[in-house]
Design a protein around this motif. Sequence first.
Motif, PDB file in Angstrom:
ATOM      1  N   GLY A 325      16.431  30.088  27.908  1.00 26.68           N
ATOM      2  CA  GLY A 325      17.490  28.988  28.503  1.00 26.68           C
ATOM      3  C   GLY A 325      18.471  28.555  27.576  1.00 26.68           C
ATOM      4  N   ARG A 326      19.352  27.784  27.927  1.00 27.11           N
ATOM      5  CA  ARG A 326      20.566  27.331  27.279  1.00 27.11           C
ATOM      6  C   ARG A 326      19.871  26.351  26.069  1.00 27.11           C
ATOM      7  NH1 ARG A 326      22.762  27.438  32.071  1.00 27.11           N
ATOM      8  NH2 ARG A 326      24.677  28.220  32.463  1.00 27.11           N
ATOM      9  N   HIS A 327      18.697  25.682  26.136  1.00 25.24           N
ATOM     10  CA  HIS A 327      17.989  24.840  25.116  1.00 25.24           C
ATOM     11  C   HIS A 327      16.913  25.548  24.399  1.00 25.24           C
ATOM     12  CE1 HIS A 327      20.383  21.758  27.131  1.00 25.24           C
ATOM     13  NE2 HIS A 327      19.610  21.911  28.341  1.00 25.24           N
ATOM     14  N   GLY A 328      16.649  26.802  24.648  1.00 23.21           N
ATOM     15  CA  GLY A 328      15.762  27.404  23.757  1.00 23.21           C
ATOM     16  C   GLY A 328      14.431  27.121  24.022  1.00 23.21           C
ATOM     17  N   ILE A 329      13.929  26.252  25.097  1.00 25.49           N
ATOM     18  CA  ILE A 329      12.533  25.589  25.223  1.00 25.49           C
ATOM     19  C   ILE A 329      11.891  26.573  25.982  1.00 25.49           C
ATOM     20  CG2 ILE A 329      11.185  23.933  26.172  1.00 25.49           C
ATOM     21  CD1 ILE A 329      13.490  22.089  25.416  1.00 25.49           C
ATOM     22  N   THR A 330      12.491  27.199  27.140  1.00 30.26           N
ATOM     23  CA  THR A 330      11.757  28.025  28.149  1.00 30.26           C
ATOM     24  C   THR A 330      12.561  29.469  28.231  1.00 30.26           C
ATOM     25  OG1 THR A 330      12.781  26.985  30.001  1.00 30.26           O
ATOM     26  CG2 THR A 330      10.633  26.172  29.368  1.00 30.26           C
ATOM     27  N   VAL A 331      11.872  30.110  28.894  1.00 32.28           N
ATOM     28  CA  VAL A 331      12.597  31.475  29.190  1.00 32.28           C
ATOM     29  C   VAL A 331      13.718  30.890  30.240  1.00 32.28           C
ATOM     30  CG1 VAL A 331      10.733  33.099  28.483  1.00 32.28           C
ATOM     31  CG2 VAL A 331      10.812  32.139  31.112  1.00 32.28           C
ATOM     32  N   ALA A 332      14.777  32.165  30.424  1.00 33.25           N
ATOM     33  CA  ALA A 332      15.817  31.774  31.303  1.00 33.25           C
ATOM     34  C   ALA A 332      15.408  31.905  32.902  1.00 33.25           C
ATOM     35  CB  ALA A 332      17.092  32.421  31.016  1.00 33.25           C
ATOM     36  N   GLY A 333      16.033  31.138  33.642  1.00 30.72           N
ATOM     37  CA  GLY A 333      16.302  31.250  34.999  1.00 30.72           C
ATOM     38  C   GLY A 333      16.954  32.539  35.568  1.00 30.72           C
ATOM     39  N   ALA A 334      17.029  32.689  36.835  1.00 34.65           N
ATOM     40  CA  ALA A 334      18.025  33.814  37.297  1.00 34.65           C
ATOM     41  C   ALA A 334      19.300  33.511  36.818  1.00 34.65           C
ATOM     42  CB  ALA A 334      17.923  33.957  38.672  1.00 34.65           C
ATOM     43  N   ASP A 335      19.745  32.029  37.171  1.00 34.85           N
ATOM     44  CA  ASP A 335      21.274  31.784  36.907  1.00 34.85           C
ATOM     45  C   ASP A 335      21.800  32.229  35.581  1.00 34.85           C
ATOM     46  OD1 ASP A 335      21.361  31.105  39.463  1.00 34.85           O
ATOM     47  OD2 ASP A 335      21.278  28.962  39.112  1.00 34.85           O
ATOM     48  N   ARG A 336      21.092  31.663  34.493  1.00 33.76           N
ATOM     49  CA  ARG A 336      21.409  32.074  33.028  1.00 33.76           C
ATOM     50  C   ARG A 336      21.137  33.445  32.829  1.00 33.76           C
ATOM     51  NH1 ARG A 336      24.455  30.614  28.873  1.00 33.76           N
ATOM     52  NH2 ARG A 336      23.427  30.826  26.984  1.00 33.76           N
ATOM     53  N   ALA A 337      20.111  34.002  33.011  1.00 30.98           N
ATOM     54  CA  ALA A 337      19.943  35.577  33.031  1.00 30.98           C
ATOM     55  C   ALA A 337      21.179  36.338  33.532  1.00 30.98           C
ATOM     56  CB  ALA A 337      18.625  35.949  33.410  1.00 30.98           C
ATOM     57  N   ASN A 338      21.612  35.812  34.686  1.00 27.47           N
ATOM     58  CA  ASN A 338      22.726  36.568  35.254  1.00 27.47           C
ATOM     59  C   ASN A 338      24.075  36.218  34.723  1.00 27.47           C
ATOM     60  OD1 ASN A 338      21.656  38.149  37.304  1.00 27.47           O
ATOM     61  ND2 ASN A 338      21.445  36.251  38.684  1.00 27.47           N
ATOM     62  N   GLU A 339      24.238  35.537  33.800  1.00 27.72           N
ATOM     63  CA  GLU A 339      25.410  34.975  33.195  1.00 27.72           C
ATOM     64  C   GLU A 339      25.514  35.818  31.932  1.00 27.72           C
ATOM     65  OE1 GLU A 339      25.657  31.041  31.768  1.00 27.72           O
ATOM     66  OE2 GLU A 339      25.846  30.186  33.799  1.00 27.72           O
ATOM     67  N   VAL A 340      24.420  36.033  31.148  1.00 27.98           N
ATOM     68  CA  VAL A 340      24.074  37.000  30.144  1.00 27.98           C
ATOM     69  C   VAL A 340      24.458  38.390  30.608  1.00 27.98           C
ATOM     70  CG1 VAL A 340      22.559  37.879  28.646  1.00 27.98           C
ATOM     71  CG2 VAL A 340      22.493  35.478  28.920  1.00 27.98           C
ATOM     72  N   LEU A 341      23.925  38.865  31.841  1.00 25.59           N
ATOM     73  CA  LEU A 341      24.225  40.171  32.397  1.00 25.59           C
ATOM     74  C   LEU A 341      25.448  40.481  32.556  1.00 25.59           C
ATOM     75  CD1 LEU A 341      22.221  42.711  32.934  1.00 25.59           C
ATOM     76  CD2 LEU A 341      22.215  41.843  35.506  1.00 25.59           C
ATOM     77  N   ASP A 342      26.466  39.230  33.098  1.00 26.39           N
ATOM     78  CA  ASP A 342      27.677  39.397  33.538  1.00 26.39           C
ATOM     79  C   ASP A 342      28.319  39.826  31.904  1.00 26.39           C
ATOM     80  OD1 ASP A 342      27.420  39.296  36.068  1.00 26.39           O
ATOM     81  OD2 ASP A 342      27.743  37.046  36.241  1.00 26.39           O
ATOM     82  N   ALA A 343      27.868  39.350  31.034  1.00 23.70           N
ATOM     83  CA  ALA A 343      28.571  39.385  29.726  1.00 23.70           C
ATOM     84  C   ALA A 343      28.634  40.788  29.297  1.00 23.70           C
ATOM     85  CB  ALA A 343      27.917  38.464  28.662  1.00 23.70           C
ATOM     86  N   PHE A 344      27.386  41.512  29.284  1.00 22.06           N
ATOM     87  CA  PHE A 344      27.144  43.130  29.181  1.00 22.06           C
ATOM     88  C   PHE A 344      28.088  43.826  30.148  1.00 22.06           C
ATOM     89  CE2 PHE A 344      23.457  41.404  26.952  1.00 22.06           C
ATOM     90  CZ  PHE A 344      23.422  42.210  25.906  1.00 22.06           C
ATOM     91  N   ARG A 345      28.129  43.195  31.307  1.00 23.57           N
ATOM     92  CA  ARG A 345      28.981  44.155  32.462  1.00 23.57           C
ATOM     93  C   ARG A 345      30.436  44.252  31.974  1.00 23.57           C
ATOM     94  NH1 ARG A 345      26.676  44.068  37.551  1.00 23.57           N
ATOM     95  NH2 ARG A 345      25.733  42.354  36.932  1.00 23.57           N
ATOM     96  N   ARG A 346      31.187  43.199  31.116  1.00 25.36           N
ATOM     97  CA  ARG A 346      32.384  43.448  30.562  1.00 25.36           C
ATOM     98  C   ARG A 346      32.460  44.862  30.075  1.00 25.36           C
ATOM     99  NH1 ARG A 346      33.699  38.303  27.866  1.00 25.36           N
ATOM    100  NH2 ARG A 346      35.665  39.193  27.377  1.00 25.36           N
ATOM    101  N   TYR A 347      31.453  45.122  29.107  1.00 26.74           N
ATOM    102  CA  TYR A 347      31.778  46.134  28.143  1.00 26.74           C
ATOM    103  C   TYR A 347      30.870  47.372  28.338  1.00 26.74           C
ATOM    104  CZ  TYR A 347      33.341  42.221  25.411  1.00 26.74           C
ATOM    105  OH  TYR A 347      34.075  41.219  25.325  1.00 26.74           O
ATOM    106  N   THR A 348      29.901  47.407  29.394  1.00 17.07           N
ATOM    107  CA  THR A 348      29.042  48.582  29.486  1.00 17.07           C
ATOM    108  C   THR A 348      28.684  48.541  30.974  1.00 17.07           C
ATOM    109  OG1 THR A 348      27.120  49.955  28.560  1.00 17.07           O
ATOM    110  CG2 THR A 348      26.742  47.568  28.793  1.00 17.07           C
ATOM    111  N   THR A 349      27.874  49.734  31.230  1.00 18.34           N
ATOM    112  CA  THR A 349      27.162  49.833  32.525  1.00 18.34           C
ATOM    113  C   THR A 349      26.144  49.144  32.895  1.00 18.34           C
ATOM    114  OG1 THR A 349      28.469  52.133  32.786  1.00 18.34           O
ATOM    115  CG2 THR A 349      26.731  51.496  34.382  1.00 18.34           C
ATOM    116  N   VAL A 350      25.943  48.473  34.046  1.00 15.32           N
ATOM    117  CA  VAL A 350      24.633  47.749  34.416  1.00 15.32           C
ATOM    118  C   VAL A 350      23.952  48.540  35.595  1.00 15.32           C
ATOM    119  CG1 VAL A 350      23.721  45.747  35.195  1.00 15.32           C
ATOM    120  CG2 VAL A 350      25.457  45.455  33.776  1.00 15.32           C
ATOM    121  N   ALA A 351      22.905  49.251  35.112  1.00 18.26           N
ATOM    122  CA  ALA A 351      22.390  50.167  36.338  1.00 18.26           C
ATOM    123  C   ALA A 351      20.935  49.994  36.355  1.00 18.26           C
ATOM    124  CB  ALA A 351      22.802  51.600  35.815  1.00 18.26           C
TER     125      ALA A 351
END
Length: 351
Positions: A325-351
């Motif tokens: 998560g943004r604060h580094g205390i717990t693992v990320a929820g779906a919203d934060r994880a999807n933000e990260v995934l969208d960052a990858f999606r800008r440069y490579t394939t998500v499959a």
Amino acid sequence: MTDTAPQRTQYDLVPGMTAYRLSAILSKVGIGVYVITGAIGLLWFVLSGATVTGRLIVTVIYVGVSLAWTAASFLLMRRRNAAENAAGYTTRSGVLHGFDQVDPNSGVVIRRAGSAVLTKPARPHAAGSGLSMGAVLNGGSSGGVRFEEPASSTARLRFRILMIVLIVLVAGVPVIVIASHGGDTGSALVMVLLVLGVVAVVLGIVYGGTALRTRQKMSVVAARRPDAFVFLSRRTPELEDALDELLGTHGTLGQSVTVSVGALGVELWRVSADEPRVAIPWSAIGHVHPGRLLVAVNNREFPARTVHIFLGDGARLDAPLPVYGRHGITVAGADRANEVLDAFRRYTTVA
């Protein structure tokens, strides 16, 4: 497991509770054992008038019960681990790397024994195949290209109820018992509130410090890569295996890893370094996939939403990056994880 042995993609789980689930249950029950034992010890301490004998009894009770619980937990876990290992697999992460690690619900292999070399299946599993939500088939696809929010928040509700019950027991039971024996309930209540206040302050300092350090790490990397997306991850044996296989030698990573995703590729940082410890160009990345990974933290295991980066010739190396998560205390929820995934999606394939 030898190099010539056929690689399995799924195991039949041995009857009974999995070692992964048993470990989680023992951890939660252990908290209750320590809290209840401490409450009983506090009551005895108060009712005995704080005599030397009373203090000795309190110490013996707490230490004896704690040692007995630790020994019982160890024996139960050893027996369950042995049953799974005899079948050739483990459901636990970060502790038994000589065995295939499987999804604790379906038995699907999510990490090969002693290696991160995995093979992506040609097609995602069909619905109803038994693969648990978010698990990764051989490090490949579970049928989706985004992280899904769990349909039920029952586990979170149970945790909140448990915390409320524990607070009520710790705060209320001593006061009620002392009042029933004609004691000074006002002093007892002040003492209980003082203890709870100290605990709250300590937790605030610990978690607040973690949040501040996380913000500092991400800010430093963001300043060095202003056009990149920055998030916090964690070093895992699976990640190191994949990097060793791909790069041979690479910079040492800390337990907590700051990751930047930008035009230069995926870079893994330590805040103390001016340059990334590991840099993976996009040309070395075949695709990424949203999945799950059991992450070991302080002898406990947590299922974390994970971006699986498939590297190398044929994209057979799985370099998993658990998302925090943004604060580094717990693992990320779906919203934060999807933000990260969208960052990858800008440069490579998500499959």
